[in-house]
Design an enzyme around this catalytic site. Structure first.
Site, PDB file in Angstrom:
ATOM      1  N   LYS A  58       0.816  -1.210   0.000  1.00  0.00           N
ATOM      2  CA  LYS A  58       0.000   0.000   0.000  1.00  0.00           C
ATOM      3  C   LYS A  58       0.859   1.274   0.000  1.00  0.00           C
ATOM      4  O   LYS A  58       0.499   2.251  -0.639  1.00  0.00           O
ATOM      5  CB  LYS A  58      -0.960   0.003   1.176  1.00  0.00           C
ATOM      6  CG  LYS A  58      -0.282   0.260   2.496  1.00  0.00           C
ATOM      7  CD  LYS A  58      -1.265   0.281   3.633  1.00  0.00           C
ATOM      8  CE  LYS A  58      -0.547   0.185   4.945  1.00  0.00           C
ATOM      9  NZ  LYS A  58      -0.178   1.453   5.540  1.00  0.00           N
ATOM     10  N   THR A  59       1.978   1.221   0.704  1.00  0.00           N
ATOM     11  CA  THR A  59       2.821   2.411   0.711  1.00  0.00           C
ATOM     12  C   THR A  59       3.362   2.678  -0.690  1.00  0.00           C
ATOM     13  O   THR A  59       3.443   3.823  -1.130  1.00  0.00           O
ATOM     14  CB  THR A  59       3.986   2.245   1.706  1.00  0.00           C
ATOM     15  OG1 THR A  59       3.453   1.792   2.939  1.00  0.00           O
ATOM     16  CG2 THR A  59       4.697   3.557   1.927  1.00  0.00           C
ATOM     17  N   ASP A 245      -3.791   7.399   4.207  1.00  0.00           N
ATOM     18  CA  ASP A 245      -3.225   6.101   4.584  1.00  0.00           C
ATOM     19  C   ASP A 245      -4.012   5.552   5.782  1.00  0.00           C
ATOM     20  O   ASP A 245      -4.592   6.310   6.552  1.00  0.00           O
ATOM     21  CB  ASP A 245      -1.758   6.323   4.970  1.00  0.00           C
ATOM     22  CG  ASP A 245      -1.011   5.023   5.132  1.00  0.00           C
ATOM     23  OD1 ASP A 245      -1.508   3.987   4.663  1.00  0.00           O
ATOM     24  OD2 ASP A 245       0.084   5.050   5.722  1.00  0.00           O
ATOM     25  N   GLU A 246      -4.021   4.256   5.972  1.00  0.00           N
ATOM     26  CA  GLU A 246      -4.646   3.632   7.149  1.00  0.00           C
ATOM     27  C   GLU A 246      -6.068   4.140   7.368  1.00  0.00           C
ATOM     28  O   GLU A 246      -6.452   4.492   8.490  1.00  0.00           O
ATOM     29  CB  GLU A 246      -3.821   3.918   8.413  1.00  0.00           C
ATOM     30  CG  GLU A 246      -2.365   3.516   8.336  1.00  0.00           C
ATOM     31  CD  GLU A 246      -2.128   2.058   8.663  1.00  0.00           C
ATOM     32  OE1 GLU A 246      -3.097   1.262   8.594  1.00  0.00           O
ATOM     33  OE2 GLU A 246      -0.977   1.711   8.955  1.00  0.00           O
ATOM     34  N   GLN A 276      -7.565  -4.850   9.516  1.00  0.00           N
ATOM     35  CA  GLN A 276      -6.510  -4.415  10.431  1.00  0.00           C
ATOM     36  C   GLN A 276      -6.949  -3.242  11.305  1.00  0.00           C
ATOM     37  O   GLN A 276      -6.122  -2.509  11.837  1.00  0.00           O
ATOM     38  CB  GLN A 276      -5.256  -4.032   9.647  1.00  0.00           C
ATOM     39  CG  GLN A 276      -4.565  -5.230   9.029  1.00  0.00           C
ATOM     40  CD  GLN A 276      -3.230  -4.866   8.428  1.00  0.00           C
ATOM     41  OE1 GLN A 276      -2.288  -4.548   9.134  1.00  0.00           O
ATOM     42  NE2 GLN A 276      -3.146  -4.883   7.113  1.00  0.00           N
ATOM     43  N   ARG A 621       2.411 -10.306  10.315  1.00  0.00           N
ATOM     44  CA  ARG A 621       3.696  -9.611  10.444  1.00  0.00           C
ATOM     45  C   ARG A 621       4.841 -10.483   9.935  1.00  0.00           C
ATOM     46  O   ARG A 621       5.920 -10.012   9.638  1.00  0.00           O
ATOM     47  CB  ARG A 621       4.010  -9.247  11.914  1.00  0.00           C
ATOM     48  CG  ARG A 621       3.123  -8.243  12.595  1.00  0.00           C
ATOM     49  CD  ARG A 621       2.874  -7.026  11.790  1.00  0.00           C
ATOM     50  NE  ARG A 621       1.672  -7.181  10.976  1.00  0.00           N
ATOM     51  CZ  ARG A 621       1.394  -6.468   9.889  1.00  0.00           C
ATOM     52  NH1 ARG A 621       2.236  -5.564   9.472  1.00  0.00           N
ATOM     53  NH2 ARG A 621       0.288  -6.675   9.200  1.00  0.00           N
TER      54      ARG A 621
END
Length: 770
Positions: A58-59, A245-246, A276, A621
């Site tokens: 995503k980044t 973002d997020e 998330q 993770r």
DNA sequence: GGGTTGCCCGTTTTT
DNA sequence: CGGGCAACCC
């Protein structure tokens, strides 16, 4: 660092985007993208939701998209707003963007929500009756303030926890609600009643202090825009493209802010992962993402499901687990490459007690280190911070270098807050909170009595505490030591004119005797505190003025870990979001601890689902290896507690896990009711149709102002012409002055004749219509 | 005004 | 068990 917004953009005319044709033929950075990512980058016009699973890049999408917009001349860098939640994410993005497009990256409005909020507020502070050098209160300042308010009202703060009151107020702010907008029916309990009654006073108090709190950094820009359509338009026009973002972690206030800003161009791209969302307890509204299409009917949706991080087994375990959640948009993580090695299955292992669990984990870490896996590629994740202590002991025993993340934040440490308070006082001697913090630190013999005299004088003369000292009726040693304290601060202010920041800081901390305070103390922490202050001097080197530094320090909570050393990390699941490691140990998977009992008690099914998302975050993770562990007995608060393995263990698909050692499933009692079988769960039955948002997720008491009411209400409010005259003659109530009548209105400034006969100028927002 | 004792409480915490 | 804090005593 907070050097995000320093560049003043040139005042050039903007060419309409449609007029510019693709001047750049090849954009090299596009070739690295997969088809979905490319789509997300190229879909620039109109609202877009990118559902981006863990590890799907995503980044990369966010940064490439920004670069794409600039390179294609769809907008100038300063016409792009990119918001993140953490400074870390903002820095990361800036860095990557710079690599792609060079220094133009620094002209993009790129920063955290709060940093953007502060920037806007400072610029227009006077419109909110603040001055542009307002302070941003730290968490403990806020708590002290609310505590004072409660105490003044004769509330027993032992019985009613100020922190809880503050939290309730914060949640209102998260929902974009000013004091007068909170429905009185939210006084559901005594404590929320207290919060209700104190909110306005709290805001008034902040106002007198020329201060805002974290929530205000989002709330006040909304107020600003609502009350000043011209200002709003300026920003709306500027921001042709907005990237977020997020998004799953945004609260209502953030949603509102974004919506206001995006209203003109509608080019808003939100990236997030509903699976998330783990911060609802902090006011995040997962509804923002679940109902994106409802808010923006013409929105495009793109799913990123190709996972570049983890092996097939890990992804299988994570997907299987999260599929037990009802409230989700639905997304399945796939490995990028089907032919790749599926990797190791997720290890599940149970232990007799928590110590054995910790010992085993540390042993494994040591073993894999010997096999060449660096410690920095290893993480131990826990649900609650108290678990870290166990690992601290075990790791120390083994001599493995480790780092505990979280808990003690650099800028929340006592000595750092003290040092910063000294600096704040040098910057602005009217900073009463800073004054109170350090006036008797080190001890200057200034006690409650003396302070009362000073604040009495301050109130009478309407000056700050600092200035009031001169007039206050003090005598003897108190007089003397306060005078020299004042003198010292003034001296430091002079010094600050010429000296560097670290020099000024060193001066005040040495001369005030503050350093001595710790040097004399023999406690084991004292050395650490001195080290921390030395570290502070280092940080100060990076700033030119106290103001710059304070701005940074008030918005950043941790020193960005330098961590070049090869050490493993122990941290909470929450803290692990966004990170990745080769090997991950997920510990303490026991009922009541994880899922945590409180989450279930307080939020029921929603709480359980959030815990499950937390588990999902933990699993995703890992790149190559995950071990899930639990203990049958755990020492908690001095006594032994026994526990059942977490229900989440049963939810891991058997084909992706391997159960070893004592951790047999036989540990699970056969007669345990299948209380987590989702088919038996009690869900809203009349919500079979419609969006995810309509299903059980939002069972709230009907009276409560949900996000929705507010969302719908807002645009009207903004576009309404100012109702200046209409307020005349209205009956209003003020928290302190009681009820009265509006006798004159000048924008938001109203003259009110209170029933006591007094006439006062009051900002409309401090009044409640009755 | 400051040090000491005894009592309460104990999930997570991007800014 | 152990930290934080308020009442308590010098």
């Amino acid at each position: 660092m907070m050097d995000v917004f320093e560049i003043e953009e040139p005042n050039e005319t903007i060419t309409a985007p449609e007029k510019i044709e693709q001047t750049v033929e090849r954009l090299p950075f596009l070739v690295d993208l997969n088809p979905e990512q490319l789509q997300a980058v190229e879909h620039t016009e109109g609202p877009l939701l990118v559902l981006s699973g863990a590890g799907t890049g995503k980044t990369r999408v966010l940064t490439t998209r920004t670069a794409y917009i600039i390179e294609k001349h769809l907008a100038k860098p300063y016409q792009i707003l990119a918001v993140t939640f953490t400074n870390k994410a903002a820095n990361e993005m800036k860095l990557r963007l710079e690599k792609m497009i060079g220094s133009a990256a620094f002209s993009v409005w790129l920063g955290t929500f709060h940093a953007i909020g502060v920037k806007i507020l400072r610029k227009h502070a006077e419109k909110l009756n603040l001055t542009s050098d307002f302070t941003v209160l730290s968490a403990d300042d806020q708590e002290r303030l609310i505590k004072n308010i409660l105490t003044e009202r004769g509330i027993d703060v032992k019985k009613y926890d100020p922190a809880t009151v503050l939290e309730i107020i914060q949640r209102w702010k998260d929902r974009g609600l000013l004091p007068q907008e909170v429905d009185f029916r939210e006084k559901k309990s005594q404590i929320s009643g207290l919060a209700f009654d104190s909110y306005q006073t709290y805001q008034n108090r902040l106002h007198t202090l020329n201060a805002v709190d974290f929530g205000d950094l989002l709330l006040l820009p909304i107020v600003l825009f609502r009350e000043n359509p011209d200002v709003l338009e300026e920003y709306q026009t500027r921001f042709r493209y907005i990237l977020v973002d997020e998004y799953q972690d945004t609260n209502v206030a953030q949603y509102l802010l974004l919506r206001l800003l995006a209203q003109k161009w509608h080019n808003i791209c939100c990236v997030g992962d509903d699976d998330q969302s783990i911060y609802s307890w902090r006011g995040a509204e997962v509804g923002n993402i679940l109902s994106f299409q409802k808010f923006y009917p013409d929105a495009g949706i793109i799913r990123l499901e190709r996972n570049y991080r983890s092996t097939a087994h890990i992804l299988g375990a994570a997907s299987g687990l999260i599929s037990h959640n009802e409230s989700r948009l639905g997304k399945t993580l796939r490995p990028v490459d089907d032919t790749a090695d599926v990797g190791q299955k997720v290890t599940v292992k149970g232990f007799w007690n928590d110590m054995q669990e910790a010992d085993w984990v540390c042993e494994q870490i040591e073993l894999s280190q010997k096999r060449g896996i660096s410690l920095s590629q290893t993480a131990v994740l826990v649900r609650a911070t108290f678990q870290t202590r166990l690992f601290e002991d075990a790791l120390r025993k083994k001599g493995l270098p480790y780092k505990i993340i979280g808990g003690f934040k650099f800028y929340e440490r006592e000595e750092i807050k003290d040092a910063v308070a000294y600096l704040r006082l040098i910057l602005n001697s009217n900073d009463d909170l800073a004054f109170l913090r350090v006036v008797n630190k080190p001890k200057r013999g200034v006690g409650a009595k003396a302070l009362e005299a000073v604040s009495e004088t301050a109130r009478e003369k309407k000056v700050s505490l600092f200035d009031a000292v001169a007039w206050a009726p003090l005598k003897g040693t108190v007089r003397q030591s306060l005078d020299s304290f004042i003198y010292l601060i003034k001296l430091a202010q002079e010094k600050a004119q010429t000296a560097t920041l670290p020099e000024t800081a060193r001066f005040i901390l040495e001369e005030s005797g503050y350093m001595q305070l710790w040097q004399q103390e023999k406690s084991p922490e004292a050395d650490g505190r001195i080290e921390n202050i030395e570290e502070l001097y280092n940080v100060l080197h990076d700033y030119d003025t106290i103001r710059d530094f304070i701005e940074y320090a008030s918005l950043v909570s941790d020193t960005d870990e330098t961590g070049d050393e090869d050490q493993l990390v122990v941290m909470t699941l929450h803290a692990s979001k966004g990170l990745e490691f080769q090997n991950v140990y997920l510990t303490g998977w026991e009922e009541e601890l994880f899922p945590h009992k409180k989450a279930l008690d307080e939020s029921g099914t929603d709480g359980l689902e959030e815990e499950r998302r937390l588990a999902y975050v933990g699993l995703t993770r890992a790149k190559e290896y995950v071990a899930v562990t639990y203990a049958n007995n755990r020492r908690m608060y001095g006594h032994w507690v026994n526990a059942l393995p977490s229900r989440f263990i049963e939810e891991l698909p058997p084909e992706h896990i391997v159960i070893t050692g004592t951790g047999s499933r036989a540990f699970l009692p056969a007669d345990r009711p299948n209380y987590f079988d989702r088919r038996t769960r009690d869900f809203d039955s009349d919500a079979d149709e419609g969006s995810v948002f309509d299903k059980g997720q939002w069972k709230r008491e009907t009276f409560q102002k949900t996000a929705y009411d507010f969302y719908d209400r807002l645009p009207m409010k903004v576009y309404q012409t100012k109702e200046t005259g209409s307020r005349l003659g209205k009956r209003v109530r003020h928290e302190i002055f009681g009820s009265g009548t509006v006798i004159h209105a000048e924008g938001e400034r109203l003259d009110v004749r209170f029933d006591s006969g007094e006439i006062k100028k009051i900002m409309a927002r401090f009044l409640e219509e009755i």
